[in-house]
Each structure stands twice: as structure tokens, then as C-alpha cells.
Design an enzyme around this catalytic site. Structure first.
Site, PDB file in Angstrom:
ATOM      1  N   HIS A   1       0.851  -1.196   0.000  1.00  0.00           N
ATOM      2  CA  HIS A   1       0.000   0.000   0.000  1.00  0.00           C
ATOM      3  C   HIS A   1       0.882   1.240   0.000  1.00  0.00           C
ATOM      4  CE1 HIS A   1      -0.277   0.804   4.675  1.00  0.00           C
ATOM      5  NE2 HIS A   1       0.935   0.502   4.309  1.00  0.00           N
ATOM      6  N   CYS A   3       5.665   6.428   4.362  1.00  0.00           N
ATOM      7  CA  CYS A   3       4.480   5.621   4.018  1.00  0.00           C
ATOM      8  C   CYS A   3       3.787   6.132   2.760  1.00  0.00           C
ATOM      9  CB  CYS A   3       3.506   5.578   5.188  1.00  0.00           C
ATOM     10  SG  CYS A   3       4.216   4.743   6.611  1.00  0.00           S
ATOM     11  N   HIS A  36       5.000   0.399  -0.306  1.00  0.00           N
ATOM     12  CA  HIS A  36       5.746  -0.553   0.526  1.00  0.00           C
ATOM     13  C   HIS A  36       4.781  -1.650   0.962  1.00  0.00           C
ATOM     14  CE1 HIS A  36       3.794   2.114   3.402  1.00  0.00           C
ATOM     15  NE2 HIS A  36       3.848   1.103   4.259  1.00  0.00           N
ATOM     16  N   HIS A  68       3.540  -5.025   3.805  1.00  0.00           N
ATOM     17  CA  HIS A  68       3.535  -5.602   5.150  1.00  0.00           C
ATOM     18  C   HIS A  68       3.092  -7.059   5.063  1.00  0.00           C
ATOM     19  CE1 HIS A  68       3.827  -1.682   7.121  1.00  0.00           C
ATOM     20  NE2 HIS A  68       2.923  -1.248   6.268  1.00  0.00           N
ATOM     21  N   ASP A  88      -4.367 -10.675  -0.842  1.00  0.00           N
ATOM     22  CA  ASP A  88      -3.039 -11.284  -0.712  1.00  0.00           C
ATOM     23  C   ASP A  88      -2.224 -11.058  -1.986  1.00  0.00           C
ATOM     24  OD1 ASP A  88      -1.023 -12.769   0.595  1.00  0.00           O
ATOM     25  OD2 ASP A  88      -1.653 -14.590  -0.458  1.00  0.00           O
ATOM     26  N   HIS A  89      -0.999 -10.602  -1.832  1.00  0.00           N
ATOM     27  CA  HIS A  89      -0.108 -10.287  -2.957  1.00  0.00           C
ATOM     28  C   HIS A  89      -0.741  -9.268  -3.900  1.00  0.00           C
ATOM     29  CE1 HIS A  89       1.989 -13.638  -1.276  1.00  0.00           C
ATOM     30  NE2 HIS A  89       3.031 -13.408  -2.056  1.00  0.00           N
ATOM     31  N   GLU A 100      -0.195  -5.272  11.919  1.00  0.00           N
ATOM     32  CA  GLU A 100       0.457  -4.729  10.730  1.00  0.00           C
ATOM     33  C   GLU A 100       1.955  -5.019  10.778  1.00  0.00           C
ATOM     34  OE1 GLU A 100       0.143  -0.396   8.735  1.00  0.00           O
ATOM     35  OE2 GLU A 100       1.380  -0.557  10.517  1.00  0.00           O
TER      36      GLU A 100
END
Ligand code: NI
Length: 138
Positions: A13, A32, A36, A38, A76-77, A122
Site C-alpha cells: 500500500h 508511508c 511498501h 507488510h 493477498d499479494h 500490521e
């Protein structure tokens, strides 16, 4: 009684507010504002009455299926900013908790349970919990 299912996903995100200029976003969100990722840990906690026929509050197979269909398969991904239920929202973990809650509340009710809490880790140090809308607070 409370039952919790854990799932994990990795997603990227970047934090930005559409209504701000780039330099304002950079000032507000710092690093942020860059794309990047998580490795998130999601905990979905459900309560409800025990079904006398099954002995379950909710069948965990079905809970897993719903979480995968509504959340994991989409996020996801992927880039959180592109996920349908996060469109036009700032992709903070606060907003992600609320988005996940709104995606899961009805399907869990259809399975006979009641959504109690969404928890998202997170990072190792930052954790977020949402219990639905309470008064004027989220
Ligand atoms: Ni981040």
C-alpha cells in the site's frame, strides 16, 4: 464464547489522501507515501449461540471459506489501494479493519455467527482492533 480464526496475507500500500498535493501527502505520511508492503496477520473473532444440532457456534470450515472469498483472495499479494472494498479510502490499517468488518459482517451472520472483533497486526509492534461502530467512535 468467542472463536477466533487467524489468517495471514502480504500486501502493499501507499498512504495518500486524494485531496492533498503530493508535497502535502509526503509531509503527512512520510515514508508511508512510498509504495511498501507488510505481512499482515488477521484475526476474525466470532460469537453466537451454539447450534444444538452441530454443537458449533460457527463451522470453522465455512468461516475460513468466507474469509478467503471476501478478503484473502482479493488482498493477498495485491495492492490494498486496488482492492474493491478499499477503493477511494486511505489504506491505513484503521480503514482496513473497518473495510474487512463490513465485508464479513453479513456473511458471518448467514453462517449463524455474530462478528465480534477484527484484529490486524500490521507489524510486530503495531496492532489494531475493531469491534464495529460504537457510539460516535469507530
Ligand atoms: Ni504501511
Amino acid at each position: 464464547m468467542y472463536i477466533t480464526r487467524r489468517e495471514r496475507f502480504s500486501a502493499s500500500h501507499k498512504l495518500y489522501n486524494d485531496e492533498l498535493q503530493d508535497h502535502e501527502n509526503e509531509k503527512l505520511f512520510g515514508k508511508c507515501f512510498n509504495l511498501h508492503g507488510h505481512n499482515y496477520e488477521l484475526f476474525v473473532t466470532v460469537t453466537g449461540k451454539i447450534n444444538p444440532i452441530s454443537g458449533f457456534i460457527i463451522d470453522l470450515k465455512n468461516l475460513k471459506k468466507v474469509i478467503h472469498e471476501r478478503i484473502i483472495n482479493k488482498i493477498d499479494h495485491n495492492d490494498i489501494n486496488n482492492v474493491d472494498f478499499m477503493k477511494n479510502k486511505i489504506s491505513t490499517t484503521e480503514n482496513l479493519c473497518i473495510g474487512i468488518w463490513n465485508e464479513l459482517e453479513n456473511p458471518i451472520e448467514i453462517l449463524g455467527g455474530k462478528l465480534h472483533k477484527i484484529k490486524l497486526n500490521e507489524t510486530e509492534n503495531n496492532s489494531f482492533e475493531y469491534f464495529g461502530k460504537i457510539n460516535n467512535y469507530v
